[in-house]
Design a protein around this motif. Structure first.
Motif, PDB file in Angstrom:
ATOM      1  N   PHE A 227       0.816  -1.212   0.000  1.00 36.23           N
ATOM      2  CA  PHE A 227       0.000   0.000   0.000  1.00 36.23           C
ATOM      3  C   PHE A 227       0.853   1.268   0.000  1.00 36.23           C
ATOM      4  O   PHE A 227       0.636   2.169  -0.809  1.00 36.23           O
ATOM      5  N   LEU A 228       1.788   1.345   0.944  1.00 39.69           N
ATOM      6  CA  LEU A 228       2.475   2.600   1.219  1.00 39.69           C
ATOM      7  C   LEU A 228       3.881   2.684   0.656  1.00 39.69           C
ATOM      8  O   LEU A 228       4.471   3.773   0.619  1.00 39.69           O
ATOM      9  N   GLY A 229       4.454   1.543   0.268  1.00 41.21           N
ATOM     10  CA  GLY A 229       5.822   1.557  -0.235  1.00 41.21           C
ATOM     11  C   GLY A 229       6.856   1.659   0.851  1.00 41.21           C
ATOM     12  O   GLY A 229       8.036   1.929   0.571  1.00 41.21           O
ATOM     13  N   VAL A 230       6.456   1.464   2.117  1.00 41.20           N
ATOM     14  CA  VAL A 230       7.402   1.495   3.239  1.00 41.20           C
ATOM     15  C   VAL A 230       7.228   0.217   4.054  1.00 41.20           C
ATOM     16  O   VAL A 230       6.122  -0.297   4.192  1.00 41.20           O
ATOM     17  N   ALA A 231       8.346  -0.293   4.565  1.00 44.55           N
ATOM     18  CA  ALA A 231       8.300  -1.511   5.376  1.00 44.55           C
ATOM     19  C   ALA A 231       9.476  -1.509   6.335  1.00 44.55           C
ATOM     20  O   ALA A 231      10.540  -0.950   6.035  1.00 44.55           O
ATOM     21  N   GLU A 232       9.275  -2.115   7.488  1.00 47.32           N
ATOM     22  CA  GLU A 232      10.329  -2.207   8.491  1.00 47.32           C
ATOM     23  C   GLU A 232      11.074  -3.534   8.407  1.00 47.32           C
ATOM     24  O   GLU A 232      12.025  -3.757   9.129  1.00 47.32           O
ATOM     25  N   VAL A 233      10.609  -4.404   7.518  1.00 45.63           N
ATOM     26  CA  VAL A 233      11.252  -5.695   7.278  1.00 45.63           C
ATOM     27  C   VAL A 233      11.353  -5.866   5.768  1.00 45.63           C
ATOM     28  O   VAL A 233      10.442  -5.477   5.029  1.00 45.63           O
ATOM     29  N   ASP A 234      12.442  -6.430   5.289  1.00 43.84           N
ATOM     30  CA  ASP A 234      12.653  -6.616   3.849  1.00 43.84           C
ATOM     31  C   ASP A 234      11.487  -7.394   3.232  1.00 43.84           C
ATOM     32  O   ASP A 234      11.287  -8.572   3.554  1.00 43.84           O
ATOM     33  N   PRO A 235      10.671  -6.793   2.359  1.00 43.55           N
ATOM     34  CA  PRO A 235       9.501  -7.477   1.808  1.00 43.55           C
ATOM     35  C   PRO A 235       9.857  -8.667   0.925  1.00 43.55           C
ATOM     36  O   PRO A 235       9.102  -9.637   0.841  1.00 43.55           O
ATOM     37  N   ARG A 236      10.994  -8.629   0.254  1.00 44.52           N
ATOM     38  CA  ARG A 236      11.393  -9.746  -0.606  1.00 44.52           C
ATOM     39  C   ARG A 236      11.689 -10.990   0.215  1.00 44.52           C
ATOM     40  O   ARG A 236      11.242 -12.095  -0.125  1.00 44.52           O
ATOM     41  N   LEU A 237      12.428 -10.811   1.292  1.00 42.57           N
ATOM     42  CA  LEU A 237      12.723 -11.943   2.163  1.00 42.57           C
ATOM     43  C   LEU A 237      11.451 -12.452   2.828  1.00 42.57           C
ATOM     44  O   LEU A 237      11.231 -13.667   2.929  1.00 42.57           O
ATOM     45  N   SER A 238      10.596 -11.533   3.261  1.00 48.99           N
ATOM     46  CA  SER A 238       9.336 -11.920   3.905  1.00 48.99           C
ATOM     47  C   SER A 238       8.485 -12.754   2.958  1.00 48.99           C
ATOM     48  O   SER A 238       7.937 -13.793   3.337  1.00 48.99           O
ATOM     49  N   LEU A 239       8.374 -12.316   1.717  1.00 51.09           N
ATOM     50  CA  LEU A 239       7.553 -13.020   0.738  1.00 51.09           C
ATOM     51  C   LEU A 239       8.112 -14.413   0.465  1.00 51.09           C
ATOM     52  O   LEU A 239       7.354 -15.388   0.354  1.00 51.09           O
ATOM     53  N   LEU A 240       9.423 -14.524   0.379  1.00 54.61           N
ATOM     54  CA  LEU A 240      10.063 -15.812   0.121  1.00 54.61           C
ATOM     55  C   LEU A 240       9.803 -16.783   1.267  1.00 54.61           C
ATOM     56  O   LEU A 240       9.439 -17.951   1.046  1.00 54.61           O
ATOM     57  N   VAL A 241       9.963 -16.308   2.499  1.00 55.04           N
ATOM     58  CA  VAL A 241       9.755 -17.171   3.672  1.00 55.04           C
ATOM     59  C   VAL A 241       8.288 -17.592   3.774  1.00 55.04           C
ATOM     60  O   VAL A 241       7.978 -18.767   4.022  1.00 55.04           O
ATOM     61  N   LEU A 242       7.372 -16.657   3.570  1.00 56.58           N
ATOM     62  CA  LEU A 242       5.951 -16.963   3.664  1.00 56.58           C
ATOM     63  C   LEU A 242       5.515 -17.934   2.568  1.00 56.58           C
ATOM     64  O   LEU A 242       4.682 -18.814   2.799  1.00 56.58           O
ATOM     65  N   ALA A 243       6.086 -17.781   1.373  1.00 58.36           N
ATOM     66  CA  ALA A 243       5.769 -18.711   0.286  1.00 58.36           C
ATOM     67  C   ALA A 243       6.242 -20.118   0.642  1.00 58.36           C
ATOM     68  O   ALA A 243       5.534 -21.106   0.381  1.00 58.36           O
ATOM     69  N   GLY A 244       7.423 -20.217   1.250  1.00 60.35           N
ATOM     70  CA  GLY A 244       7.916 -21.520   1.683  1.00 60.35           C
ATOM     71  C   GLY A 244       7.023 -22.137   2.741  1.00 60.35           C
ATOM     72  O   GLY A 244       6.754 -23.352   2.713  1.00 60.35           O
ATOM     73  N   MET A 245       6.548 -21.330   3.682  1.00 56.84           N
ATOM     74  CA  MET A 245       5.639 -21.814   4.716  1.00 56.84           C
ATOM     75  C   MET A 245       4.328 -22.301   4.110  1.00 56.84           C
ATOM     76  O   MET A 245       3.755 -23.298   4.565  1.00 56.84           O
ATOM     77  N   THR A 246       3.856 -21.607   3.077  1.00 55.08           N
ATOM     78  CA  THR A 246       2.604 -21.997   2.424  1.00 55.08           C
ATOM     79  C   THR A 246       2.737 -23.351   1.752  1.00 55.08           C
ATOM     80  O   THR A 246       1.864 -24.218   1.881  1.00 55.08           O
ATOM     81  N   VAL A 247       3.829 -23.548   1.037  1.00 55.12           N
ATOM     82  CA  VAL A 247       4.067 -24.843   0.377  1.00 55.12           C
ATOM     83  C   VAL A 247       4.163 -25.951   1.406  1.00 55.12           C
ATOM     84  O   VAL A 247       3.600 -27.045   1.227  1.00 55.12           O
ATOM     85  N   ALA A 248       4.867 -25.676   2.509  1.00 55.25           N
ATOM     86  CA  ALA A 248       5.019 -26.685   3.557  1.00 55.25           C
ATOM     87  C   ALA A 248       3.674 -27.025   4.195  1.00 55.25           C
ATOM     88  O   ALA A 248       3.356 -28.207   4.422  1.00 55.25           O
ATOM     89  N   ALA A 249       2.862 -26.012   4.491  1.00 50.99           N
ATOM     90  CA  ALA A 249       1.555 -26.250   5.120  1.00 50.99           C
ATOM     91  C   ALA A 249       0.638 -27.034   4.195  1.00 50.99           C
ATOM     92  O   ALA A 249      -0.066 -27.955   4.626  1.00 50.99           O
TER      93      ALA A 249
END
Length: 265
Positions: A227-249
């Motif tokens: 939405f805002l273009g600002v984040a306190e955590v690297d969005p690329r790393l977050s997306l990669l980790v969450l995608a891995g969690m989704t596949v695992a689940a």
């Protein structure tokens, strides 16, 4: 039980998905009215009244800062709730056996439940975003979407992830109270402590480090970045980790279906 590994029965998959989607669409008073009322209250109390005292966070009005977190809360809660209820209700009334004896593969069964639950999460998340857009635009300025590709990617991943976790919850639950406990006393607190209403910069170093153990922090920050273009955590790393969690689940879901966990006496 049938459903061994084989080609996905597309007709059966689409039929089961359609049935599950129609199940919540036919009851809009249960599906859409509660999040509509709840989020109007959230935006009114936290965004407007409290927001006047808080001012801005990371350079944006407080009501705009909390919007992504409220979208995440509604999306993941409804994804989880829909999948867990569908699975448990089917077990409780024993009509899930019709699915288990169909030609569908286990992956097809799980995929239909997960996709339909994620659809509900996306619809509710979109509704909340629309409510926020209307209120914020009326009071301040139009809601930006600075990184639409990231926003879409995060919304897809988090709804699919919690739909997959909802399948596990529906298989593990022994009664309807278990579903309430999972959603109200585990899921929602994690979201509220996931930097929905505050910035990580406002925390002490210790609390910030502890907060980073909460996966909701990465989801909220990812959607906020969209939405805002600002984040306190690297969005690329977050997306990669969450995608891995989704596949695992999702993989765990298929394995549990294969083993008949919670599905057979």
């Amino acid at each position: 039980m049938s459903g061994d590994a084989g080609a996905v029965d597309l007709t059966g998959f689409l039929t089961l998905t359609k049935r599950e989607v129609l199940r919540f669409l036919r009851r809009p008073s249960n599906t859409f009215a509660p999040p509509f009322i709840t989020n109007v209250l959230y935006f009114s109390v936290f965004g407007v009244i409290l927001g006047e005292r808080v001012g801005t966070i990371t350079g944006v009005p407080y009501i705009l800062f909390i919007l992504p977190g409220l979208v995440v809360l509604g999306a993941v809660s409804n994804s989880f709730e829909n999948a867990s209820f569908s699975i448990f209700h089917g077990r409780w009334n024993e009509y899930i056996h019709e699915v288990l004896t169909s030609p569908l593969s286990y992956a097809g069964m799980v995929g239909a439940y997960v996709l339909s639950a994620a659809t509900r999460g996306l619809l509710v998340g979109g509704l909340i975003a629309a409510i926020g857009w209307a209120i914020v635009s009326a009071l301040f300025r139009p809601v930006p979407v600075e990184e639409p590709a990231y926003l879409l990617a995060f919304m897809l991943v988090i709804t699919l992830l919690f739909a997959s976790l909802g399948v596990i919850g529906g298989l593990a639950a022994s009664d309807f109270d278990d579903l309430t406990v999972m959603n109200q006393f585990i899921l929602r607190p994690l979201v509220f402590f996931g930097a929905v209403f505050y910035s990580l910069e406002d925390l002490t170093p210790l609390l910030r480090d502890v907060s980073l153990l909460n996966p909701m922090v990465y989801m909220v920050n990812g959607v906020r970045y969209g939405f805002l273009g600002v984040a306190e955590v690297d969005p690329r790393l977050s997306l990669l980790v969450l995608a891995g969690m989704t596949v695992a689940a999702a993989g765990i879901d298929v394995l549990l279906f294969k083993r008949g966990y919670g599905l057979t006496d």
